[in-house]
Design an enzyme around this catalytic site. Structure first.
Site, short mmCIF file in Angstrom:
data_model
loop_
_atom_site.label_atom_id
_atom_site.label_comp_id
_atom_site.label_asym_id
_atom_site.label_seq_id
_atom_site.Cartn_x
_atom_site.Cartn_y
_atom_site.Cartn_z
N LEU A 1 0.82 -1.22 0.00
CA LEU A 1 0.00 0.00 0.00
C LEU A 1 0.85 1.26 0.00
O LEU A 1 1.97 1.29 0.52
CB LEU A 1 -0.97 0.02 1.19
CG LEU A 1 -0.44 0.19 2.62
CD1 LEU A 1 -0.13 1.65 2.95
CD2 LEU A 1 -1.48 -0.31 3.59
N ALA A 47 10.57 13.99 -11.83
CA ALA A 47 11.82 14.49 -11.25
C ALA A 47 11.50 15.62 -10.27
O ALA A 47 10.47 16.29 -10.40
CB ALA A 47 12.73 14.99 -12.35
N CYS A 101 9.47 4.52 4.00
CA CYS A 101 9.66 3.23 3.31
C CYS A 101 10.84 3.21 2.35
O CYS A 101 11.84 2.56 2.62
CB CYS A 101 8.38 2.84 2.59
SG CYS A 101 6.97 2.77 3.70
N ARG A 124 8.30 11.49 8.00
CA ARG A 124 9.52 10.70 8.17
C ARG A 124 10.42 10.90 6.93
O ARG A 124 9.96 10.76 5.81
CB ARG A 124 9.18 9.21 8.35
CG ARG A 124 8.62 8.92 9.74
CD ARG A 124 8.20 7.47 9.86
NE ARG A 124 7.06 7.16 8.99
CZ ARG A 124 6.60 5.93 8.78
NH1 ARG A 124 7.19 4.90 9.35
NH2 ARG A 124 5.58 5.74 7.98
C1 UGA Z 1 6.02 3.12 -1.04
C2 UGA Z 1 5.61 2.19 -2.21
O1 UGA Z 1 5.16 2.97 -3.31
C3 UGA Z 1 4.49 1.24 -1.76
O2 UGA Z 1 4.16 0.35 -2.80
C4 UGA Z 1 4.98 0.46 -0.53
O3 UGA Z 1 3.98 -0.41 -0.04
C5 UGA Z 1 5.34 1.44 0.57
O4 UGA Z 1 6.38 2.32 0.09
C6 UGA Z 1 5.84 0.65 1.75
O5 UGA Z 1 6.89 0.03 1.63
O6 UGA Z 1 5.14 0.56 2.74
P1 UGA Z 1 4.96 5.34 0.00
O7 UGA Z 1 6.18 5.40 0.86
O8 UGA Z 1 3.62 5.55 0.61
O9 UGA Z 1 4.88 3.92 -0.75
O10 UGA Z 1 5.13 6.48 -1.10
P2 UGA Z 1 5.37 6.55 -2.68
O11 UGA Z 1 4.12 6.90 -3.34
O12 UGA Z 1 6.14 5.37 -3.16
O13 UGA Z 1 6.33 7.82 -2.74
C7 UGA Z 1 7.62 7.78 -2.14
C8 UGA Z 1 8.37 9.06 -2.39
O14 UGA Z 1 8.74 9.15 -3.75
C9 UGA Z 1 7.59 10.34 -2.07
O15 UGA Z 1 8.44 11.22 -1.38
C10 UGA Z 1 7.23 10.88 -3.43
O16 UGA Z 1 7.10 12.27 -3.45
C11 UGA Z 1 8.44 10.44 -4.25
N1 UGA Z 1 8.20 10.34 -5.71
C12 UGA Z 1 7.28 9.47 -6.20
C13 UGA Z 1 8.96 11.12 -6.59
O17 UGA Z 1 9.83 11.90 -6.17
N2 UGA Z 1 8.74 11.00 -7.94
C14 UGA Z 1 7.82 10.14 -8.44
O18 UGA Z 1 7.68 10.08 -9.68
C15 UGA Z 1 7.06 9.37 -7.55
#
Ligand code: UGA
Length: 437
Positions: free
Chosen positions: A150, A256, A264, A334
Site C-alpha cells: 500500500l 523528477a 519506506c 519521516r
Molecule cells: C512506497 C511504495 O510505493 C508502496 O508500494 C509500498 O507499499 C510502501 O512504500 C511501503 O513500503 O510501505 P509510500 O512510501 O507511501 O509507498 O510512497 P510513494 O508513493 O512510493 O512515494 C515515495 C516518495 O517518492 C515520495 O516522497 C514521493 O514524493 C516520491 N516520488 C514518487 C517522486 O519523487 N517522484 C515520483 O515520480 C514518484
C-alpha cells in the site's frame, strides 16, 4: 473469521479497518495507548484519506475493536503482524526489534491451527526465523509472509483492492492449508480477480524489497536525467513524457524533483543493501548506493537553486516552504525531503516558514526550530522566495496573480515540477524548476 492485527500504525490501522469492512471480526492491538484510544473512539491517529469513514463504518457494525493487550489476540484464527521496521540508528540495517517482540508476545496466545501472517517489510530470512520460533511453541500454527504494497495517501483503496497478493508459504500440506485460510480472509478482493501468487518465504520477502528498490531506482533515474538536463539546458518533464510513452518504460514514478522520502523507500533500499552484504551479495546491490546518493543530492540541489534564486546569499532571506509531508495526501514527515531542505535553508541563514495542510503538527515534533504557519496566505506573505516541495493540490492550483500580491519578491522554485513555467513567468514571476530550462 476472527482476526487480530498486531501493530496499528499506517499499515495496521488501515488493515484492521479494511478486514472488518470485508466482513471479519477484528481486534487491532498496539502498545501505544493514545493510538488505541483514538482508534477505539473512531478517530484516525494520522491523516489518511478515507480512513475515518472506514473506521466509523466498521465500528458501527460492531466487528472492529482495539486493545493494548496482546491477550485479546487469543481466539482469533488469523493474526496479522503489521509492526514497523525502521532503520537502525547509525546503520543501514533494519531494526527488527518490534517484529521480534510482536512474535514473541503473540506466541503464548496462539492455539493449534492458527495462521500467523507477516506483513511488515523485513530482510530476507526473517520469515524462516519467525516460523521456527512459532513452531517451537505451536507446531500446528503456520506462518505466511504476505508483504504489503500500500501507498500512504491511497492506503484504503490499496488494501481493499490491491494490484496483487503475494503469499510466502511453507511447502506441503501446511502451506496449502494456510493458503486456503488466507484466501478466505481475502475472498472479496480475490473474487474481483485480484491476482494471487504463492511462493516460498524468501522470494515473498524479496518481492517487497525489490519492488521498493525498483521504484526508488526509477525516481533516481529520472532525477539523474534532471541533472543532465540542467547541464545541457534540456527539459526533464518533456523527456519523461516522451520516454514514458514506451510501454516498457511507463510514465509513472518518472517525476523528477526533490526526490523520494518517507518511512519506506529510503530505509528499505538501505536495509536491502545491508542484508545483501550479510548474504555475500553486496555487489549485486551496489547500484542502490548510487540511487540513494542521487536522491540525497536533490535536496542539496534545491538549497543551491534557492540560493541562486534569491541572488546568491540566503542570509536574512525570508523563504516559505510549501509542503512538509513527504508526499501529498499524507501527514507523514519521516525522512521528508521538504523538512530536510527547510532545515538546511535555515542553517544557511534564511528565515524559513513552513506551511502544509496536514503535516505541521508532526513537523513541529521533528524540527521544533523551524517556524510553521498553517494558513497559506499568511505563510507566503512578504516572502523573498517560495519553494514548493510537496505537491498538495492547493499549491499546484495556486494563482500566480493572487500569490504575487502577497509576497515581497515574485520568485518561485518548483521542487516538484508541477507548475506551468509559462503561466508563472507570464504573471511576472522568476520561475525555476528542477531539470527544466
Ligand atoms: C512506497 C511504495 O510505493 C508502496 O508500494 C509500498 O507499499 C510502501 O512504500 C511501503 O513500503 O510501505 P509510500 O512510501 O507511501 O509507498 O510512497 P510513494 O508513493 O512510493 O512515494 C515515495 C516518495 O517518492 C515520495 O516522497 C514521493 O514524493 C516520491 N516520488 C514518487 C517522486 O519523487 N517522484 C515520483 O515520480 C514518484
Amino acid at each position: 473469521m476472527r482476526i487480530s492485527v498486531i501493530g496499528c500504525g499506517y499499515l495496521g490501522a488501515v488493515h484492521a479497518a479494511a478486514m472488518a469492512k470485508l466482513g471479519h471480526d477484528v481486534v487491532g492491538i498496539d502498545v501505544d495507548e493514545r493510538k488505541i484510544n483514538d482508534l477505539q473512539a473512531g478517530r484516525a491517529p494520522f491523516f489518511e484519506p478515507g480512513l475515518p469513514e472506514l473506521l466509523t463504518e466498521a465500528q458501527d457494525t460492531g466487528r472492529l475493536t482495539f486493545s493494548t493487550s496482546m491477550a485479546d489476540a487469543s481466539g482469533a484464527a488469523v493474526h496479522f503482524v503489521c509492526v514497523g521496521t525502521p532503520q537502525r540508528k547509525g546503520e543501514y540495517a533494519a531494526d527488527l526489534s518490534y517484529v521480534e517482540s510482536a512474535f514473541r508476545e503473540l506466541t503464548p496466545y496462539l492455539s493449534g491451527e492458527d495462521i500467523v501472517v507477516g506483513k511488515s517489510t523485513v530482510p530476507v530470512g526473517t520469515a524462516e526465523r519467525m516460523a521456527a520460533c512459532i513452531a517451537q511453541a505451536q507446531p500446528n500454527t503456520v506462518l505466511v509472509w504476505n508483504p504489503e504494497f500500500l501507498r500512504e495517501g491511497h492506503a484504503v483503496k490499496d488494501t481493499l483492492a490491491p494490484d496483487r497478493f503475494v503469499y510466502g508459504v511453507p511447502t506441503g500440506e501446511a502451506g496449502r492449508r494456510a493458503t486456503k485460510v488466507l484466501d478466505e480472509v481475502y475472498a472479496a478482493p480475490l473474487a474481483n480477480s485480484t491476482p494471487r501468487l504463492t511462493m516460498d518465504y524468501a522470494t515473498a520477502e524479496l518481492v517487497k524489497a525489490s519492488a521498493n528498490s525498483f521504484l526508488a531506482t526509477k525516481i533516481s533515474f529520472i532525477n539523474a536525467m534532471a541533472e543532465v538536463c540542467d547541464a545541457a539546458g534540456a527539459d526533464v518533464t518533456a523527456l519523461a513524457d516522451a520516454i514514458g510513452m514506451d510501454d516498457r518504460i511507463g510514465r509513472k514514478f518518472l517525476n523528477a524533483g526533490v526526490g523520494f522520502g518517507g518511512g519506506c523507500l529510503p530505509k528499505d533500499i538501505r536495509a536491502f543493501m545491508a542484508r545483501a552484504g550479510e548474504l555475500g551479495a553486496d555487489q549485486a546491490l551496489s547500484f542502490l548506493r548510487e540511487v540513494d546518493a542521487i536522491n540525497m543530492r536533490r535536496r542539496s540541489r534545491v538549497v543551491e537553486l534557492t540560493r541562486e534564486l534569491v541572488g546568491g546569499s540566503l542570509i536574512g532571506k525570508r523563504i516559505t516552504v510549501l509542503g512538509a509531508a513527504f508526499k501529498p495526501e499524507s501527514d507523514d514527515v519521516r525522512d521528508s525531503p521538504s523538512l530536510s531542505v527547510a532545515a538546511q535553508l535555515e542553517l544557511q541563514g534564511a528565515t524559513v516558514t513552513v506551511t502544509d495542510p496536514e503535516a505541521l503538527s508532526n513537523s513541529k515534533d521533528r524540527f521544533p526550530e523551524l517556524s510553521y504557519e498553517p494558513d497559506m496566505a499568511s505563510a507566503v506573505s512578504k516572502a523573498d522566495a517560495l519553494v514548493l516541495l510537496t505537491e498538495w493540490k492547493e499549491y499546484r492550483n495556486m494563482d500566480p496573480k493572487v500569490v504575487g500580491k502577497l509576497v515581497s519578491s515574485k520568485k518561485i522554485l518548483d521542487g516538484r515540477n508541477v507548475l506551468s513555467p509559462k503561466t508563472w513567468r507570464d504573471a511576472g514571476w522568476a520561475y525555476k524548476g528542477m531539470g527544466r530550462p
